[in-house]
Structure formats: C-alpha cells, structure tokens
Enzyme design. Structure first.
Site, PDB file in Angstrom:
ATOM      1  N   LYS A   1      -9.726   2.703  -1.967  1.00  0.00           N
ATOM      2  CA  LYS A   1      -9.928   1.908  -0.810  1.00  0.00           C
ATOM      3  C   LYS A   1     -11.412   2.364  -0.169  1.00  0.00           C
ATOM      4  CE  LYS A   1      -7.402   1.266   3.586  1.00  0.00           C
ATOM      5  NZ  LYS A   1      -6.351   1.673   4.344  1.00  0.00           N
TER       6      LYS A   1
ATOM      7  N   GLU B   1       0.697  -1.134   0.084  1.00  0.00           N
ATOM      8  CA  GLU B   1      -0.138  -0.065   0.010  1.00  0.00           C
ATOM      9  C   GLU B   1       0.995   1.405   0.149  1.00  0.00           C
ATOM     10  OE1 GLU B   1      -3.657   1.719   3.096  1.00  0.00           O
ATOM     11  OE2 GLU B   1      -2.150   0.079   3.635  1.00  0.00           O
TER      12      GLU B   1
ATOM     13  N   CYS C   1      -5.570  -3.024   2.618  1.00  0.00           N
ATOM     14  CA  CYS C   1      -5.310  -3.239   3.820  1.00  0.00           C
ATOM     15  C   CYS C   1      -6.446  -3.586   4.611  1.00  0.00           C
ATOM     16  CB  CYS C   1      -4.542  -1.913   4.250  1.00  0.00           C
ATOM     17  SG  CYS C   1      -3.578  -2.112   5.916  1.00  0.00           S
TER      18      CYS C   1
END
Length: 260
Positions: free
Chosen positions: A109, A41, A143
């Site tokens: 995200k 990331e 994540c």
C-alpha cells in the site's frame, strides 16, 4: 473472466476463524467456475495496527501458504490482503495467487491512512504492481489509495482492470462508491472495489458495498450468494467503448507533471 467479490464479515484479529470463512467462499466460487476470488484488505485480521500480532514474515507467511493451498486445491486464483513485517514496521499488502498456488504478484500500500495512524505502524510501498492473469492485466491497490487519482491514471495505461481491496467504514461509504465510479470513468477501465461488512474491533461499522464499474461508470450485473457477488467481465467491452468515445487520449501528462 469470472470474478467473485467477497464482502467478508471479518472476525477481529482471528486468523483461523477468518481463514475458515474464506475457505467456504473459495469452495463455493470454485464450484461456480469462477476464475478469481477477491477478499477485503487485511483479510484474516480486519484493519488493525496491532502489527505485533498480525505481521508475518513474507517467506514463512502462514496466511500466504494457506491461501496458496486453497487456490491449488480448488483451482481458483485468490487475491487477498496480509500484513508483512518490514524492518521496525510492517507493510499492508495485496497478494494475488494463481490457481496453481503460485504468487503472481504482491503490492504494498502506497498511501497508509494517517487519519487512523496507519503511517505510524506501516511503511509506504514505493512501486506500482500490475499482474497478468488469464487475458487480463490487473493493477493492485488498497483502500486509501482510492483517493489519489494519479495512481489510477498511471495504472490504467497498463491495465484492463484495477482492483482495490479495502476496509472502508459505512460513514464514508458514499465517498467509496463515488470514487470507485470516478476512477472507472476518468480512466475508462474496469474498477473493482472489495469492502468488508460487519463491525470491527474499533467499533467501526461496514456495509455491503463491493462492486465493479465499467468504463462508462456503470455498475455491472452480478449473481449474489450470501456476501459474495459473481461477475463476468470482458475486456472487449472497454475496447469497443473507447473506440466510440475515448477521452484518455487527450491527457496532457507532461503538463500535469509541471503543475503538480
């Protein structure tokens, strides 16, 4: 498909230094005939909320352009993370570029990590992203998304492989390993997690924990070169496994919508 996972020791907010590191891994992975290389990331900065420094315009992104050139020069697809400007905030993105340097897909995200105030600086994505590469359909996640199984259950209906690029600290690495394995088992699919190593600018420690799990929750064998692991995955494994033991057919999606 041959995939390289790089547990990059990211240098805090130093795009040039991190790009130089990435180039060396890309060169090595290409020499080993890998089809795809994946980095953690926010690849060139580490997980930082300093969007005034890290955020770039999507159309004129130096990070995207640099990885595009590297992908084309070394004939290998690249999946990486980058921060992109979005109104008064930013988007935490995962981008996959093919071996010709073209952007195949980009994902924002969906779950900013509020515990670390990510939501104060980053807007949430609002759509799933699936990309076709070689003979695989790949779902992109980032994540904290890993903690939300509904996202993975939906992606798994469309994919052969789900990728999660992360900066997941060592103090919660047991969660990381457990959740990657769980997402693979419950969805009967390949799940790849790519995590950084080292210590970031906030003093958080990260340990080597990048891995790929198959539909039975087994860690795949790999070849290690420094902080890079090389895997071979075959989607026929999943097909054969599910022919013998399929649990996903018993999902009751309409009922879940009622109770959630």
């Amino acid at each position: 498909m041959k995939i390289a996972l790089v547990s990059l020791n990211q240098i805090w907010e130093d795009k040039e230094a991190n790009l130089n590191l990435c180039e060396q891994y890309i060169k090595k992975a290409s020499s080993l005939n890998s089809n795809l290389i994946i980095f953690p990331e926010m690849t060139l900065t580490g997980f930082s909320n300093n969007i005034s420094l890290t955020a770039e315009d999507f159309e004129n992104s130096e990070t995207i352009n640099s990885f595009s050139i590297l992908a084309k020069n070394f004939n290998i697809a690249v999946n990486f993370g980058v921060v992109i400007k979005d109104k008064d905030k930013a988007l935490n993105k995962s981008i996959l570029i093919d071996n010709f340097g073209n952007i195949l897909a980009h994902y924002s995200k969906i779950h900013p990590f509020s515990f670390a105030n990510e939501d104060k600086f980053f807007n949430s994505g609002d759509k799933l992203t699936v990309v076709e590469f070689k003979d695989f359909k790949i779902g992109l996640t980032i994540c904290y998304d890993l903690r939300f199984p509904e996202l993975y259950s939906s992606l798994a209906t469309k994919c052969n492989l789900i990728v999660n690029i992360a900066n997941w600290p060592s103090k919660r690495v047991e969660h990381w390993n457990t959740l990657l394995k769980a997402r693979a088992i419950e969805n009967q699919i390949f799940v790849a997690g790519i995590n950084r190593v080292g210590i970031d600018g906030n003093g958080l420690e990260y340990i080597e924990s990048s891995n790929i799990f198959n539909a039975n929750g087994e860690e795949l064998e790999f070849e290690r070169i420094d902080d890079m692991k090389i895997y071979k995955i075959d989607k026929n494994f999943t097909k054969e496994f599910k022919n013998k033991f399929n649990t996903t057919n018993d999902r009751k999606v309409d009922f879940y919508k009622e109770i959630l």
